[in-house]
Every structure is written in C-alpha cells, then in structure tokens.
Design an enzyme around this catalytic site. Structure first.
Site, mmCIF file in Angstrom:
data_model
loop_
_atom_site.group_PDB
_atom_site.id
_atom_site.type_symbol
_atom_site.label_atom_id
_atom_site.label_comp_id
_atom_site.label_asym_id
_atom_site.label_seq_id
_atom_site.Cartn_x
_atom_site.Cartn_y
_atom_site.Cartn_z
ATOM 1 N N GLU A 170 0.593 -1.140 0.217
ATOM 2 C CA GLU A 170 -0.119 0.080 0.041
ATOM 3 C C GLU A 170 0.836 1.250 -0.062
ATOM 4 O OE1 GLU A 170 -3.052 -0.566 -0.755
ATOM 5 O OE2 GLU A 170 -3.068 -2.619 -0.402
ATOM 6 N N HIS B 114 1.605 2.097 -3.532
ATOM 7 C CA HIS B 114 0.540 2.806 -4.199
ATOM 8 C C HIS B 114 0.486 4.463 -3.683
ATOM 9 C CE1 HIS B 114 -1.877 -0.215 -6.215
ATOM 10 N NE2 HIS B 114 -2.017 -0.929 -4.922
ATOM 11 N N GLU C 172 -0.338 -0.677 -9.690
ATOM 12 C CA GLU C 172 0.077 -2.066 -9.401
ATOM 13 C C GLU C 172 1.506 -2.360 -9.401
ATOM 14 O OE1 GLU C 172 -1.315 -4.087 -7.164
ATOM 15 O OE2 GLU C 172 -2.883 -2.802 -6.962
HETATM 16 ZN ZN LIG Z 1 -2.542 -3.039 -4.920
#
Ligand SMILES: [Zn+2]
Length: 498
Positions: free
Chosen positions: A264, A267, A293
């Site tokens: 995370e 991201h 991703e």
């Molecule tokens: Zn992800």
C-alpha cells in the site's frame, strides 16, 4: 483567460464532491458502525451522483468545446492541453450513459459490497448471486452506451488500463504463464522450506510499530497520509496531500501486515509524488490501475522480498518482535519467498500470484462473453484452481468470495495486477541500467534514490501519460513480459537451487 478560470472553479466543484465521497468510503471500510451502512451508502451515492452529473453536464461540454478551439487551446499550458484532450475523449464516451443507469449501478455496487461483508464470513455464495447477475447485466448495458463497437469486457479493461484490450491481455498472460509454470513445476520437485516457525502470537501494537517503521523506511509521508485498519488492505487518495493506507493485522503471522504495508505504501508513494502542478486538474492521480500495481508490487516484492533489503532492517524486526531473534535472516528471507500454490490471492507468493490473476481474468471474460453463468461461477473457480494451481477450495470464503472486487462491481480490474508485475520487471531492468546493481542499491540504503527514479519517470506525470507512453519513454520498449520472467528465473533458481 476568463473561460479557463471558470473551468478551474468548475473542476474544483467536482473534485470537492469526489473528495467527500472518498472520505466516506474510507469511513465505511475502516470504522463505520454496522448500523451506519444505510446512511453512509445514501450519502456516497448522492455525492458520486452529483459529481457524475457535473462530469456529463452541458456546462462541462461547453467548457470542453470552447477550450478545444484553437485560439483558446494554444494559450493553455501543456497540462491543461493534455487534460482537455483526455477529458473530451472520456466525455464523449460517458455522455451517452443515462444518468438513472449510472446512479443505479453505483447504488447496486454499494449494496452488493455491503452484503459481501456478511456473505463472506457466512460462506454464503447464494446471497451474492442476484448482485453479481445485476452488476454484470448493468456493466454490459453501460459498456454498450460507452462504445457499442467494442465488447463489454474490452470497455471494462480499457476503463482500468487505458489502451489495453482483451486480446492484448490474453497474449501477455499466455507468455507470462509459459514463463512461470515451468518454474513452479521445478520448485514443486524441490525440498520445500519449513515456514511453520513464522506462526506465533504477535500482538497488534507491536505489528503496528513495525508498520510505522517500514512506512518510514520506504518514505511514506505521514504528513500527507494516515494508516488505518480494514478487512481488505487498500490505499486511497484524491491529491498528493492526502493519500491514506490501511492494513489488516493477523495476530498469528506478521507477514500479511508487513507486506501489505509495503504494497500500500507503493500505491501511496506514487500519488504522494505526483507533480503538484497537477492539483486542480483531473490528472492528479495514478495513470491506470496497472501502473499503480507496478508501483505497489515494486515496493512489496522487488524491494521488500529482496534478500539485501533485509540486511539493514532485520535487526529492527528482532527488536520490535524479539521472537525473530531466534530465526536467522536467511531463513526469514526464504520464509517470505516460499513458493507454494495456495487458495488465497492476497496471501499468494510472488510467482503463483500471477496464476490467481489469470484465473480471474479468464472467469470474468467468460461471464461477459456469456459462456459462463453466475450460478456456475463457484464450480468454474474450483476447476481452474485445481487445473492451474493444483489446489481445491474448501469453502467459498477462500474461493470465489475471497475478493472485494467483484462484489463492489470492479469487473475488468484484476488484469491490472499481473500487468503491474510485467511493468515492474521492465522498470527494474531500466533502473539497473541507469543506477547500477539493484542488490547493491538496497545494501547501500538507496531507496530514496530508487524512489526519485520512479518519481522522475512515472510518479510525477499522474495521468499525463498512458502506461504505454511511460514504458516507451522510460524503457524505450513496448510492454514486454521478458524482464519479469528473467527476474523470477534468476531469483527462484538461486532460492530453490533449480
Ligand atoms: Zn494494490
């Protein structure tokens, strides 16, 4: 230019509505009381609806038409020019979707996701059947309005991965499969690592401390972010100044929280490093889910599961969780890289993970081309798991109901994960060309240097460039499966002595 100034105010209105509905979604997934669902769903639906209405309004059309005219267009900076071109394209697609249909879809998806929250622990697939049927039907209808010349599933893939279609994904995934299946087979003949030692009791507050430590190591900015807890970890943001992440603590195993934090953070770091010049435009987010991703999986796997990453951080793990002092670093490294076919995608290893995605891609495709009906989904799921991974789901909970994506209407999203893996391999190869040996970069604690490279080539652009443009400009190449296969082959050949 008066027109441009007014358009900027108009964008702000839409962004404000999006921001508010995003924060409500955050609330819904992290801390909302069970009985608060109805009111929260109603508010999210209302706000999303208002934002959608503005985005397809005559006012929007007028701005786009006016600002596209040469005398106005030539006066704008490159960012606004790019945004006008992209928005016009998007507007032309969405303007045909009837508002009632879009509103209905939002509402069904919210209810469906909320039903899944109980259907999953109850292992009750039947509860989801009417929702899945309706979502597939509505998604087909919406896709027809957006582009009657394309198949519904092509429209959905393009929604999450611009300029991508079913045929291209099929081709890339077949190469990916050809590269990884022989590795998985070779590994299955080798002596397997014993990772039973990783199971224990790890108090939540210690795992939290560890999370904050690693958020700092990879450079997640807590002045523009916050860590919460959710059933399914996620990151969300609407500008570089507020990008939130969540994790889920398993009290018997530290690995899920640890690696979901790195994921995370990947991201979030992407969005925290967007150019601030993009704020106030629709371009201030990651370009596609696949590119997103590629970044999350870069931090989770290519950095976090690299042996040399732990050279500098393993002692800290032992300090926070003394249990690990008795496990040698090398054993830990093997334990977080154990390749073993399993049932649950988010707990899958780096290699078999791709097969979980390929299975979902094939099932979605079949649901949308009509060769698979919703009621047969569990059986089809079961058969593919058995044939691709050699494992058989013992429940819907660890089978077809495990992911939040389909219950929340995100059909067409899954391919992004494996596309992200493919992109991340290309970025790794390019980083090694430009910055030198990756293992040495990690030993020498050069994560900030790696992040600067990613920011310079990817993060800063937000939606200014498509994935294909980023890969072309950065790697001087088309989308290419070979670099990630090479990375997997080198890594697992060494690990398993293949
Ligand atoms: Zn992800």
């Amino acid at each position: 230019m008066e027109q441009l100034k007014n358009f900027k105010d108009f964008i702000k209105k839409i962004e404000n509505l999006r921001q508010a509905s995003l924060i409500l979604k955050w609330d819904m997934e992290t801390c909302m009381p069970k009985n608060g669902a109805e009111a929260n769903i109603a508010a999210i639906t209302y706000l999303s609806n208002e934002a959608f209405k503005l985005s397809i309004s005559d006012e929007m059309k007028n701005y786009l038409d006016e600002l596209s005219k040469e005398q106005n267009f030539s006066k704008m900076d490159n960012i606004f020019k790019t945004m006008i071109i992209k928005e016009k394209k998007e507007f032309d697609k969405t303007k045909n979707v009837p508002l009632e249909l879009a509103t209905h879809m939002t509402e069904v998806c919210q209810r469906s996701q909320n039903t899944w929250f109980s259907a999953k622990p109850e292992n009750n697939f039947n509860k989801m059947i009417p929702y899945f049927r309706e979502i597939v039907m509505l998604a087909k209808e919406i896709s027809r309005y957006k582009d009657p010349n394309k198949s519904a599933y092509d429209v959905l893939i393009d929604k999450f991965e611009q300029d991508m279609d079913t045929q291209s994904v099929e081709k890339l995934f077949s190469e990916l499969k050809d590269g990884i299946v022989p590795l998985i087979e070779a590994i299955s003949e080798k002596k397997q690592f014993d990772d039973s030692k990783f199971k224990g009791t790890f108090e939540k507050y210690r795992q939290k401390e560890l999370s904050y430590y690693f958020m700092d190591v990879v450079g997640y900015d807590l002045n523009s972010g916050v860590l919460g807890e959710a059933q399914h970890p996620f990151a969300m943001g609407n500008s570089p100044f507020d990008v939130r992440i969540t994790t889920n603590y398993h009290l018997d195993d530290v690995r899920p929280a640890l690696f979901s934090i790195l994921h995370e953070c990947g991201h979030a770091i992407y969005e925290q490093n967007l150019s601030t010049n993009l704020v106030g435009t629709f371009l201030n987010r990651g370009t596609t889910m696949g590119m997103h991703e590629s970044q999350s999986r870069f931090y989770e796997n290519i950095i976090g599961r690299n042996k040399n990453f732990w050279v500098n951080h393993y002692d800290k793990l032992g300090q926070i969780l003394p249990y690990f002092k008795s496990i040698p670093r090398d054993e830990f490294y093997r334990g977080v890289n154990k390749v073993e076919p399993s049932l649950v995608r988010i707990q899958a290893d780096e290699l078999t993970y791709n097969l979980h995605i390929i299975i979902r891609f094939e099932l979605e495709k079949a649901l949308f081309d009509g060769t698979l009906s919703v009621k047969d989904l569990p059986t089809a799921w079961h058969d593919k798991m058995k044939s691709y991974l050699g494992v058989e789901p013992t429940s819907h909970q660890c089978g077809v109901l495990q992911d939040v994506h389909w219950p929340s209407g995100l059909f067409g999203y899954f391919p992004s994960y494996a596309l992200g893996n493919i992109y991340s391999g290309q970025f790794l190869m390019q980083i090694e060309k430009e910055l030198g040996n990756f293992d040495e970069l990690l030993i020498n604690q050069k994560i900030p240097k790696i992040t600067s490279w990613l920011t310079k080539n990817i993060h800063q652009y937000g939606k200014m460039k498509t994935p294909k443009e980023i890969i072309r400009d950065t790697c001087n190449s088309e989308i290419d499966v070979k670099p990630i296969i090479k990375y997997y082959t080198n890594k697992f050949t060494e690990l398993y002595d293949l």
